[in-house]
Design a protein around this motif. Sequence first.
Motif, PDB file in Angstrom:
ATOM      1  N   GLY A  74      65.268  -3.935 -23.743  1.00 60.36           N
ATOM      2  CA  GLY A  74      66.199  -4.602 -24.647  1.00 60.36           C
ATOM      3  C   GLY A  74      65.765  -4.515 -26.097  1.00 60.36           C
ATOM      4  O   GLY A  74      66.591  -4.358 -26.991  1.00 60.36           O
ATOM      5  N   ARG A  75      64.464  -4.586 -26.356  1.00 64.25           N
ATOM      6  CA  ARG A  75      63.958  -4.578 -27.728  1.00 64.25           C
ATOM      7  C   ARG A  75      64.014  -3.194 -28.369  1.00 64.25           C
ATOM      8  O   ARG A  75      64.330  -3.065 -29.552  1.00 64.25           O
ATOM      9  N   TYR A  76      63.671  -2.171 -27.610  1.00 65.53           N
ATOM     10  CA  TYR A  76      63.508  -0.843 -28.187  1.00 65.53           C
ATOM     11  C   TYR A  76      64.733   0.056 -28.025  1.00 65.53           C
ATOM     12  O   TYR A  76      64.841   1.071 -28.711  1.00 65.53           O
ATOM     13  N   VAL A  77      65.630  -0.303 -27.110  1.00 64.81           N
ATOM     14  CA  VAL A  77      66.805   0.545 -26.866  1.00 64.81           C
ATOM     15  C   VAL A  77      68.088  -0.200 -27.200  1.00 64.81           C
ATOM     16  O   VAL A  77      68.768   0.116 -28.177  1.00 64.81           O
ATOM     17  N   ASP A  78      68.418  -1.208 -26.393  1.00 64.60           N
ATOM     18  CA  ASP A  78      69.684  -1.921 -26.533  1.00 64.60           C
ATOM     19  C   ASP A  78      69.592  -3.148 -25.638  1.00 64.60           C
ATOM     20  O   ASP A  78      69.096  -3.061 -24.506  1.00 64.60           O
ATOM     21  N   ASP A  79      70.074  -4.295 -26.116  1.00 71.69           N
ATOM     22  CA  ASP A  79      70.055  -5.499 -25.294  1.00 71.69           C
ATOM     23  C   ASP A  79      70.789  -5.282 -23.976  1.00 71.69           C
ATOM     24  O   ASP A  79      70.393  -5.815 -22.933  1.00 71.69           O
ATOM     25  N   ALA A  80      71.849  -4.517 -24.008  1.00 72.18           N
ATOM     26  CA  ALA A  80      72.598  -4.234 -22.780  1.00 72.18           C
ATOM     27  C   ALA A  80      71.758  -3.410 -21.811  1.00 72.18           C
ATOM     28  O   ALA A  80      71.834  -3.588 -20.594  1.00 72.18           O
ATOM     29  N   PHE A  81      70.947  -2.509 -22.344  1.00 75.16           N
ATOM     30  CA  PHE A  81      70.065  -1.689 -21.519  1.00 75.16           C
ATOM     31  C   PHE A  81      69.024  -2.568 -20.840  1.00 75.16           C
ATOM     32  O   PHE A  81      68.723  -2.386 -19.652  1.00 75.16           O
ATOM     33  N   GLY A  82      68.474  -3.530 -21.581  1.00 73.99           N
ATOM     34  CA  GLY A  82      67.516  -4.459 -21.007  1.00 73.99           C
ATOM     35  C   GLY A  82      68.143  -5.341 -19.949  1.00 73.99           C
ATOM     36  O   GLY A  82      67.522  -5.654 -18.925  1.00 73.99           O
ATOM     37  N   PHE A  83      69.390  -5.754 -20.179  1.00 70.62           N
ATOM     38  CA  PHE A  83      70.106  -6.581 -19.208  1.00 70.62           C
ATOM     39  C   PHE A  83      70.293  -5.827 -17.897  1.00 70.62           C
ATOM     40  O   PHE A  83      69.987  -6.333 -16.806  1.00 70.62           O
ATOM     41  N   ALA A  84      70.774  -4.589 -17.984  1.00 75.12           N
ATOM     42  CA  ALA A  84      71.008  -3.784 -16.786  1.00 75.12           C
ATOM     43  C   ALA A  84      69.696  -3.467 -16.071  1.00 75.12           C
ATOM     44  O   ALA A  84      69.607  -3.555 -14.840  1.00 75.12           O
ATOM     45  N   ALA A  85      68.665  -3.123 -16.843  1.00 78.82           N
ATOM     46  CA  ALA A  85      67.367  -2.789 -16.247  1.00 78.82           C
ATOM     47  C   ALA A  85      66.759  -4.002 -15.550  1.00 78.82           C
ATOM     48  O   ALA A  85      66.201  -3.892 -14.450  1.00 78.82           O
ATOM     49  N   GLY A  86      66.875  -5.165 -16.180  1.00 82.88           N
ATOM     50  CA  GLY A  86      66.289  -6.372 -15.615  1.00 82.88           C
ATOM     51  C   GLY A  86      66.933  -6.786 -14.309  1.00 82.88           C
ATOM     52  O   GLY A  86      66.247  -7.085 -13.325  1.00 82.88           O
ATOM     53  N   TRP A  87      68.253  -6.788 -14.281  1.00 80.73           N
ATOM     54  CA  TRP A  87      68.931  -7.194 -13.054  1.00 80.73           C
ATOM     55  C   TRP A  87      68.785  -6.135 -11.963  1.00 80.73           C
ATOM     56  O   TRP A  87      68.712  -6.461 -10.774  1.00 80.73           O
ATOM     57  N   ASN A  88      68.722  -4.883 -12.346  1.00 77.82           N
ATOM     58  CA  ASN A  88      68.487  -3.819 -11.372  1.00 77.82           C
ATOM     59  C   ASN A  88      67.122  -4.009 -10.701  1.00 77.82           C
ATOM     60  O   ASN A  88      67.003  -3.933  -9.471  1.00 77.82           O
ATOM     61  N   PHE A  89      66.092  -4.277 -11.513  1.00 77.96           N
ATOM     62  CA  PHE A  89      64.755  -4.460 -10.962  1.00 77.96           C
ATOM     63  C   PHE A  89      64.681  -5.731 -10.119  1.00 77.96           C
ATOM     64  O   PHE A  89      64.061  -5.744  -9.047  1.00 77.96           O
ATOM     65  N   PHE A  90      65.332  -6.802 -10.580  1.00 81.54           N
ATOM     66  CA  PHE A  90      65.296  -8.056  -9.827  1.00 81.54           C
ATOM     67  C   PHE A  90      65.934  -7.894  -8.448  1.00 81.54           C
ATOM     68  O   PHE A  90      65.376  -8.314  -7.433  1.00 81.54           O
ATOM     69  N   VAL A  91      67.113  -7.286  -8.403  1.00 80.02           N
ATOM     70  CA  VAL A  91      67.795  -7.103  -7.120  1.00 80.02           C
ATOM     71  C   VAL A  91      66.950  -6.237  -6.188  1.00 80.02           C
ATOM     72  O   VAL A  91      66.814  -6.520  -4.991  1.00 80.02           O
ATOM     73  N   PHE A  92      66.374  -5.186  -6.741  1.00 81.56           N
ATOM     74  CA  PHE A  92      65.538  -4.292  -5.938  1.00 81.56           C
ATOM     75  C   PHE A  92      64.367  -5.044  -5.307  1.00 81.56           C
ATOM     76  O   PHE A  92      64.132  -4.963  -4.098  1.00 81.56           O
ATOM     77  N   GLU A  93      63.613  -5.773  -6.140  1.00 82.56           N
ATOM     78  CA  GLU A  93      62.443  -6.484  -5.648  1.00 82.56           C
ATOM     79  C   GLU A  93      62.836  -7.613  -4.690  1.00 82.56           C
ATOM     80  O   GLU A  93      62.205  -7.814  -3.648  1.00 82.56           O
ATOM     81  N   ALA A  94      63.882  -8.363  -5.046  1.00 77.64           N
ATOM     82  CA  ALA A  94      64.278  -9.503  -4.223  1.00 77.64           C
ATOM     83  C   ALA A  94      64.735  -9.069  -2.841  1.00 77.64           C
ATOM     84  O   ALA A  94      64.457  -9.738  -1.845  1.00 77.64           O
ATOM     85  N   MET A  95      65.435  -7.939  -2.749  1.00 77.48           N
ATOM     86  CA  MET A  95      65.928  -7.486  -1.466  1.00 77.48           C
ATOM     87  C   MET A  95      64.842  -6.855  -0.606  1.00 77.48           C
ATOM     88  O   MET A  95      64.998  -6.721   0.609  1.00 77.48           O
ATOM     89  N   LEU A  96      63.736  -6.469  -1.216  1.00 79.22           N
ATOM     90  CA  LEU A  96      62.631  -5.928  -0.429  1.00 79.22           C
ATOM     91  C   LEU A  96      61.806  -7.033   0.236  1.00 79.22           C
ATOM     92  O   LEU A  96      61.059  -6.766   1.173  1.00 79.22           O
ATOM     93  N   VAL A  97      61.949  -8.279  -0.230  1.00 77.40           N
ATOM     94  CA  VAL A  97      61.210  -9.388   0.393  1.00 77.40           C
ATOM     95  C   VAL A  97      61.671  -9.592   1.841  1.00 77.40           C
ATOM     96  O   VAL A  97      60.840  -9.582   2.761  1.00 77.40           O
ATOM     97  N   PRO A  98      62.983  -9.790   2.095  1.00 80.94           N
ATOM     98  CA  PRO A  98      63.392  -9.932   3.496  1.00 80.94           C
ATOM     99  C   PRO A  98      63.086  -8.697   4.336  1.00 80.94           C
ATOM    100  O   PRO A  98      62.829  -8.799   5.536  1.00 80.94           O
ATOM    101  N   PHE A  99      63.112  -7.519   3.721  1.00 81.02           N
ATOM    102  CA  PHE A  99      62.772  -6.302   4.459  1.00 81.02           C
ATOM    103  C   PHE A  99      61.342  -6.365   4.980  1.00 81.02           C
ATOM    104  O   PHE A  99      61.074  -6.043   6.146  1.00 81.02           O
ATOM    105  N   GLU A 100      60.397  -6.793   4.130  1.00 80.69           N
ATOM    106  CA  GLU A 100      59.000  -6.871   4.559  1.00 80.69           C
ATOM    107  C   GLU A 100      58.784  -8.015   5.552  1.00 80.69           C
ATOM    108  O   GLU A 100      57.925  -7.926   6.433  1.00 80.69           O
ATOM    109  N   ILE A 101      59.562  -9.093   5.424  1.00 81.28           N
ATOM    110  CA  ILE A 101      59.456 -10.191   6.387  1.00 81.28           C
ATOM    111  C   ILE A 101      59.888  -9.703   7.768  1.00 81.28           C
ATOM    112  O   ILE A 101      59.238  -9.989   8.786  1.00 81.28           O
ATOM    113  N   VAL A 102      60.975  -8.962   7.806  1.00 81.91           N
ATOM    114  CA  VAL A 102      61.427  -8.375   9.066  1.00 81.91           C
ATOM    115  C   VAL A 102      60.372  -7.412   9.599  1.00 81.91           C
ATOM    116  O   VAL A 102      60.106  -7.357  10.807  1.00 81.91           O
TER     117      VAL A 102
END
Length: 557
Positions: free
Chosen positions: A119-147
């Motif tokens: 967001g700081r070096y490119v575009d706030d929108a880029f940081g928003f998309a990158a952040g939520w993309n990473f969050f969804v990725f990591e959060a969905m891998l938690v139940p996968f590892e629990i299984v």
Amino acid sequence: MASTGVDFGEKPPYETVVHQTSADAEKDGRRRASVISAKSHLDSTHRKLKPRHIQLIGIGGTIGTALYVQIGHGLLNGGPGSLFLAFTIWCSFILAVTLCMAEMVSYLPISSPFIRFAGRYVDDAFGFAAGWNFFVFEAMLVPFEIVACNVIIHFWSDIVPAGGIIAIVLVLYLIINIMAVKWYGETEFWCALGKMLLIIGLIIYTFIVMLGGNPLGDRFGFRYWNNPGSFAELYYPGSLGRFLGFLQCLIQASFTIAGPDYVSMAAGEAENPRRVMPRAYNAVFYRLTAFFVLGSLAVGILVPYNDPELTAAFADGKPGAAASPYVVSMNRLNIPVLPHIVNAMVLASAFSAGNSYVYCASRSLYGLAIEGKAPKFLTKCTKNGVPLYCVLVVLLLSLLAFLQVSNDAAKVLQWFVNLVTASQLINFSVMCWTFIRFKKACDAQGLSRDSLPYKGFLQPYAAYYGLVGTFIMTFVGGYTVFLPGFWDIPTFFFSYTMIGIFPILYFGYKFIMKSKIKSPEEVDLYEDLDEIEEYTRNFVPTPYRNSADKFWNKLFE
């Protein structure tokens, strides 16, 4: 990994190295003003992670069941030669990404760094998309590892119901992640140390048994590279089939090997980060490269790619380490007991990986909240510096693991996890592009990279190399649906949905918030810098608790 002559930890803070000119006055004023911004005061996490914690978090978040079990699927698809080449080649792309992150994070070691840098070096929108993309990725891998933990336990017995195992793992993750971050670091340190010892032990095991140190006395060496061969054919005969087998191995490597993202997420809670982070990036990359490259070589030595037991294990979905090439080789060589030890260590690996995903997902959500891109209440931390509500949100999403109680639902869960696997490669592309913009800003504003705590070599060429490779592989993951006779709507949907969602997030935020791409001259390179430099100047090392504590910290310093 740093360029020749760059001192990792002893260099004075940035402001004592850079010589200010009259042209710098305006920039210095902007720098001072940025320090008192509201954003910098929202970060309430504590710097309690020691060097050994940082390094092992980077390793622990990367080494999971894929290195011990799923790597066998790559062997079946491409053969030992393709598997070894693919893992070796992909490590070069991970090196490029690591160089990018090491330079930026060592300069500004803040919470959720690569998300906020986007967001700081490119575009706030880029940081928003990158952040939520990473969050969804990591959060969905938690139940996968629990299984995965549940499935691994069933290697021994089905006496404990799936719901009970899932509930126990969730409670353990909750306890570990709401305590002070040093306790998370301590837990992850020992789990990751176990992973390291396991892969080292398996590599040594490979060396011993291939030279005849096995109950059968069979000195097989590289026999399976000759018969049935080094390169397996996939989907088609001949050269095309061998190329597709290699491509399938490269896809697996691209989703298996990581590292810089997990090290980066711990930057905001690291002790003396200007000294610790450069060394952590170096050590984590080289150790992971050794583990993954040698691991891919080892499984190709131990088992032929057409082994019927290995083929049946994946076809029938056998639990735990039953599908591990190492366990298959132990069965082939009539070696008892070791399969149970491997399964126990794989269980620890799956638990540790899930623990890392809870940490990274919660910190990425926290970083979004600090930047105003997630609800403000998520910035609340406990007195121990833990973003409590972020951890709870991640664990609530992890309740999806209870879908495992139904076999059909478990299949749906696997589809859902597949939905976000492209996010890993999108993350790497984001990191490389963010660095390219960071370097342009440094050049435009006269910030010499020679003065930074870490200067990556081959830049910006390494960044472009990493960007091109990770961007292309993002689209290659679901290539099989485009082969004649292989079209499958669910596979297409799960492979490419996140690729479509990322631009929706980007342009949606851009349209609503009216953000714009930042020119190199207007990028703020100094926000939070004074705070980091003051911490570095005033840092006093915490005394070692005992001789064991001193030993482990010196070993992984």
